[in-house]
Design a protein around this motif. Sequence first.
Motif, PDB file in Angstrom:
ATOM      1  N   UNK A   1     -14.306 -14.331 -10.524  1.00 52.74           N
ATOM      2  CA  UNK A   1     -13.176 -13.499 -10.131  1.00 52.74           C
ATOM      3  C   UNK A   1     -13.237 -13.247  -8.635  1.00 52.74           C
ATOM      4  N   UNK A   2     -12.112 -13.432  -7.979  1.00 54.37           N
ATOM      5  CA  UNK A   2     -12.039 -13.109  -6.561  1.00 54.37           C
ATOM      6  C   UNK A   2     -11.011 -11.998  -6.355  1.00 54.37           C
ATOM      7  N   UNK A   3     -11.165 -11.318  -5.236  1.00 53.25           N
ATOM      8  CA  UNK A   3     -10.293 -10.220  -4.908  1.00 53.25           C
ATOM      9  C   UNK A   3      -9.763 -10.385  -3.479  1.00 53.25           C
ATOM     10  N   UNK A   4      -8.566  -9.898  -3.250  1.00 59.18           N
ATOM     11  CA  UNK A   4      -8.032  -9.846  -1.897  1.00 59.18           C
ATOM     12  C   UNK A   4      -7.582  -8.415  -1.643  1.00 59.18           C
ATOM     13  N   UNK A   5      -8.361  -7.698  -0.855  1.00 60.26           N
ATOM     14  CA  UNK A   5      -8.000  -6.348  -0.464  1.00 60.26           C
ATOM     15  C   UNK A   5      -7.114  -6.433   0.763  1.00 60.26           C
ATOM     16  N   UNK A   6      -5.900  -5.929   0.645  1.00 64.39           N
ATOM     17  CA  UNK A   6      -4.928  -6.025   1.724  1.00 64.39           C
ATOM     18  C   UNK A   6      -4.625  -4.619   2.237  1.00 64.39           C
ATOM     19  N   UNK A   7      -5.008  -4.360   3.476  1.00 68.40           N
ATOM     20  CA  UNK A   7      -4.773  -3.064   4.112  1.00 68.40           C
ATOM     21  C   UNK A   7      -3.794  -3.220   5.273  1.00 68.40           C
ATOM     22  N   UNK A   8      -3.263  -2.102   5.719  1.00 69.47           N
ATOM     23  CA  UNK A   8      -2.334  -2.095   6.858  1.00 69.47           C
ATOM     24  C   UNK A   8      -1.233  -3.132   6.670  1.00 69.47           C
ATOM     25  N   UNK A   9      -0.650  -3.156   5.500  1.00 65.53           N
ATOM     26  CA  UNK A   9       0.356  -4.167   5.176  1.00 65.53           C
ATOM     27  C   UNK A   9       1.601  -4.007   6.037  1.00 65.53           C
ATOM     28  N   UNK A  10       2.186  -5.142   6.344  1.00 65.10           N
ATOM     29  CA  UNK A  10       3.378  -5.221   7.188  1.00 65.10           C
ATOM     30  C   UNK A  10       4.510  -5.886   6.423  1.00 65.10           C
ATOM     31  N   UNK A  11       5.749  -5.627   6.792  1.00 66.36           N
ATOM     32  CA  UNK A  11       6.868  -6.300   6.115  1.00 66.36           C
ATOM     33  C   UNK A  11       6.733  -7.821   6.143  1.00 66.36           C
ATOM     34  N   UNK A  12       6.158  -8.366   7.196  1.00 66.60           N
ATOM     35  CA  UNK A  12       6.006  -9.827   7.283  1.00 66.60           C
ATOM     36  C   UNK A  12       4.944 -10.373   6.332  1.00 66.60           C
ATOM     37  N   UNK A  13       4.219  -9.491   5.649  1.00 68.08           N
ATOM     38  CA  UNK A  13       3.277  -9.935   4.623  1.00 68.08           C
ATOM     39  C   UNK A  13       3.979 -10.178   3.289  1.00 68.08           C
ATOM     40  N   UNK A  14       5.248  -9.820   3.207  1.00 71.69           N
ATOM     41  CA  UNK A  14       6.003 -10.018   1.978  1.00 71.69           C
ATOM     42  C   UNK A  14       6.081 -11.500   1.620  1.00 71.69           C
ATOM     43  N   UNK A  15       5.670 -11.823   0.399  1.00 69.79           N
ATOM     44  CA  UNK A  15       5.630 -13.216  -0.056  1.00 69.79           C
ATOM     45  C   UNK A  15       5.145 -13.251  -1.498  1.00 69.79           C
TER      46      UNK A  15
END
Length: 122
Positions: A78-92
């Motif tokens: 199992x892998x994880x992706x912790x995404x912080x300080x998200x920006x609108x351009x990260x939308x996908x």
Amino acid sequence: QVHLAESGGGLVQAGGSLRLSCTASTRAAATYSMGWFRQAPGNEREFVASVNWPGDRTDYADSVKGRFTISQSDAVNTIYLQMNSLRPEDTAVYYCSASPRSSQEASQVGYWGQGTQVTVSA
């Protein structure tokens, strides 16, 4: 055949955080490197981050360095992706990937997950 099961997408405001998970049905030579790509409407699928089986190598796209962290479970399936300080351009749509070697090229990916939507509102 390797099956990748993703979870954790959703809607978040800019500056917020999300964590994605991906579990592989097996971790073997074909899944030596696991990671994430993303694809926004009208764009090509792009590399986000990856981690190798021993866990001693991680790679990140320049656009997410310092904000996203990839990790894997002790069982390494199992892998994880912790995404912080998200920006609108990260939308996908974010796709889990598995490859026999570390690579940032979508053409080198052997297996894909079904994708999970991440939407960041301004």
